[in-house]
Write an enzyme that holds these catalytic residues in place. Sequence first.
Site, PDB file in Angstrom:
ATOM      1  N   GLY A 154      37.936 -47.136 -42.860  1.00  0.00           N
ATOM      2  CA  GLY A 154      37.342 -47.249 -41.531  1.00  0.00           C
ATOM      3  C   GLY A 154      37.262 -48.679 -41.027  1.00  0.00           C
ATOM      4  O   GLY A 154      37.228 -49.630 -41.801  1.00  0.00           O
ATOM      5  N   ARG A 213      43.746 -44.046 -44.147  1.00  0.00           N
ATOM      6  CA  ARG A 213      42.959 -43.643 -45.319  1.00  0.00           C
ATOM      7  C   ARG A 213      43.829 -43.048 -46.431  1.00  0.00           C
ATOM      8  O   ARG A 213      43.321 -42.377 -47.327  1.00  0.00           O
ATOM      9  CB  ARG A 213      41.890 -42.635 -44.905  1.00  0.00           C
ATOM     10  N   ASP A 264      35.000 -49.366 -50.990  1.00  0.00           N
ATOM     11  CA  ASP A 264      34.981 -49.109 -52.424  1.00  0.00           C
ATOM     12  C   ASP A 264      36.205 -48.319 -52.883  1.00  0.00           C
ATOM     13  O   ASP A 264      36.860 -48.681 -53.870  1.00  0.00           O
ATOM     14  CB  ASP A 264      33.682 -48.402 -52.828  1.00  0.00           C
ATOM     15  N   ASP A 265      36.538 -47.250 -52.179  1.00  0.00           N
ATOM     16  CA  ASP A 265      37.721 -46.470 -52.551  1.00  0.00           C
ATOM     17  C   ASP A 265      38.987 -47.294 -52.420  1.00  0.00           C
ATOM     18  O   ASP A 265      39.879 -47.242 -53.278  1.00  0.00           O
ATOM     19  CB  ASP A 265      37.833 -45.216 -51.673  1.00  0.00           C
ATOM     20  N   LYS A 293      35.205 -54.663 -47.536  1.00  0.00           N
ATOM     21  CA  LYS A 293      34.952 -54.265 -46.157  1.00  0.00           C
ATOM     22  C   LYS A 293      34.228 -52.932 -46.113  1.00  0.00           C
ATOM     23  O   LYS A 293      34.670 -51.974 -46.731  1.00  0.00           O
ATOM     24  CB  LYS A 293      36.287 -54.152 -45.407  1.00  0.00           C
ATOM     25  N   THR A 294      33.108 -52.855 -45.470  1.00  0.00           N
ATOM     26  CA  THR A 294      32.458 -51.596 -45.133  1.00  0.00           C
ATOM     27  C   THR A 294      31.165 -51.885 -44.403  1.00  0.00           C
ATOM     28  O   THR A 294      30.335 -52.644 -44.888  1.00  0.00           O
ATOM     29  CB  THR A 294      32.155 -50.714 -46.366  1.00  0.00           C
ATOM     30  N   ASP A 303      28.868 -49.877 -44.125  1.00  0.00           N
ATOM     31  CA  ASP A 303      27.797 -49.194 -44.846  1.00  0.00           C
ATOM     32  C   ASP A 303      27.042 -50.127 -45.788  1.00  0.00           C
ATOM     33  O   ASP A 303      25.898 -49.856 -46.147  1.00  0.00           O
ATOM     34  CB  ASP A 303      28.361 -48.032 -45.682  1.00  0.00           C
ATOM     35  N   GLY A 340      26.607 -44.362 -43.069  1.00  0.00           N
ATOM     36  CA  GLY A 340      26.171 -44.640 -44.427  1.00  0.00           C
ATOM     37  C   GLY A 340      26.392 -43.434 -45.310  1.00  0.00           C
ATOM     38  O   GLY A 340      25.481 -42.641 -45.502  1.00  0.00           O
ATOM     39  N   ARG A 341      27.614 -43.311 -45.849  1.00  0.00           N
ATOM     40  CA  ARG A 341      27.942 -42.135 -46.644  1.00  0.00           C
ATOM     41  C   ARG A 341      27.232 -42.156 -47.992  1.00  0.00           C
ATOM     42  O   ARG A 341      26.666 -41.160 -48.426  1.00  0.00           O
ATOM     43  CB  ARG A 341      29.454 -42.076 -46.882  1.00  0.00           C
ATOM     44  N   TYR A 399      30.784 -44.462 -34.737  1.00  0.00           N
ATOM     45  CA  TYR A 399      31.976 -45.230 -34.385  1.00  0.00           C
ATOM     46  C   TYR A 399      31.677 -46.341 -33.380  1.00  0.00           C
ATOM     47  O   TYR A 399      32.428 -47.309 -33.284  1.00  0.00           O
ATOM     48  CB  TYR A 399      33.041 -44.278 -33.827  1.00  0.00           C
ATOM     49  N   GLU A 400      30.564 -46.199 -32.654  1.00  0.00           N
ATOM     50  CA  GLU A 400      30.215 -47.232 -31.669  1.00  0.00           C
ATOM     51  C   GLU A 400      30.003 -48.606 -32.312  1.00  0.00           C
ATOM     52  O   GLU A 400      30.154 -49.640 -31.668  1.00  0.00           O
ATOM     53  CB  GLU A 400      28.937 -46.847 -30.909  1.00  0.00           C
ATOM     54  N   GLY A 401      29.629 -48.613 -33.589  1.00  0.00           N
ATOM     55  CA  GLY A 401      29.310 -49.884 -34.247  1.00  0.00           C
ATOM     56  C   GLY A 401      30.444 -50.472 -35.053  1.00  0.00           C
ATOM     57  O   GLY A 401      30.324 -51.568 -35.596  1.00  0.00           O
TER      58      GLY A 401
END
Length: 489
Positions: free
Chosen positions: A93, A157, A187-188, A214-215, A217, A263-264, A428-430
């Site tokens: 993402g 992805r 992480d993935d 990068k994330t 979250d 935040g998965r 997605y706005e952020g």
Amino acid sequence: MVVNGKGTTGRLASVYSEVQTSRLNHPLPLPSVLKSSFEIVDGPPSSAAGNPEEIAKLFPCLFGQPSASLVPTGTDPSELGGSLKIGVVLSGGQAPGGHNVISGIFDYLQDRAKGSTVYGFRGGPAGIMKCKYVELTPEYIYPYRNQGGFDMICSGRDKIETPEQFKQAEETALKLDLDGLVVIGGDDSNTNACLLAENFRSKNMKTRVIGCPKTIDGDLKCKEVPTSFGFDTACKIYAEMIGNVTTDARSTGKYYHFVRLMGRAASHITLECALQTHPNITIIGEEVSSEKQTLKNVTDYITDIICKRSELGYNYGVILIPEGLIDFIPEVQTLIAELNEILAHDVVDPEGQWKKQLTEQSHILFEFLPQAIQEQLLLERDPHGNVQVAKIETEKMLISMVETELVKRKSEGKYAGCFKGQSHFFGYEGRCGLPTNFDATYCYALGYGAAALLQSRKTGLISSISWEFSSPCRGLVCWRNCIDFINGC
């Protein structure tokens, strides 16, 4: 600009808004260690927080290799060798600042490895496998500096995991004669990058692989990775939106706004936004998990507060919920694990015969959930095997369950208020906003450091920036003032 021999166009700075234009030339100070001569020294050997023996078997060529640090003395990197050919890929993402990582890589090579070439693989890891790339130039990169989005080369992805896919990646690296590859991802994605580094090293290929964390979250946060880029920007964007909703709730006086935030696997965004906006209720997934709360426990907690506020004459408020909340609840985790096993081997039949494979407790829980949530739990998993929590409308589920509980309490004379729930998903706005000064500067340094690691022939490492603050400083907001106190990568 050429993409595999074909013309392409990117952004045009000439049509930018005044704000975008002002950001283009925003100065990006580097950590002091990257401003002059430095050398890379080996640190302690790498290890694992858990299952080191199993991980060592998966990464026989990389596990146990030393970490690395940049120290401000020694040989000028420009003396380490000639030009390099480096590939870069965006994976997963979007996160504000990604373009600056690429800019940092490019500028380092321009400054310290004259004549180098940077290839941007288009569309994520699939671009590596399909050898779909664009050769980056100063003119092409310029309009993306300090700008949001991942559209310079776009992301994806896909995973590189099968023997055939690894073979395709090898062929691309050999065709372009790559000295190194930078994988910008979460992480993935960084796990995938490590597998790629292991594969290249096992084949004695010269291509090294470095990751950049990068994330938005924040779930890569640890001692070695103080923060992942994009988090600072995303939280500020979400906080402004939550503030607007809070004012709306107070203005109308009749709605409870249930806000689900990205935040998965971590509730860092929800916590940070709560600290910035002070909502009425905040659910933290890690607390729910550690206290082994059930779905009913969470529902009762929210309902209790709504009832108490009603007694004070307040029938409105704001409630923050992490995107992955449903995956933090132990009983739901068990249900999801059982569903994953069923979906991996069987087709979910319309008659519901597959439900007989669930344990009794999971079957009861599944039937307890609203129909819409049941359907969302059965959606196809992402390429990494994760439940697509972004498509599970947890906020709507909680509104429904709270509403049912309030009706019950009203019939028992325990609630006399009026409840109207409004659902929101701020996601997605952020992800693609203009990066804050912190993210813009941090990302640029990450890319600069990643290129330095590749020039020093390091592989299987993540580029990371650590910093120290002088006594008046109080946190990350002091980044711009304390940039020279940063120690290294």
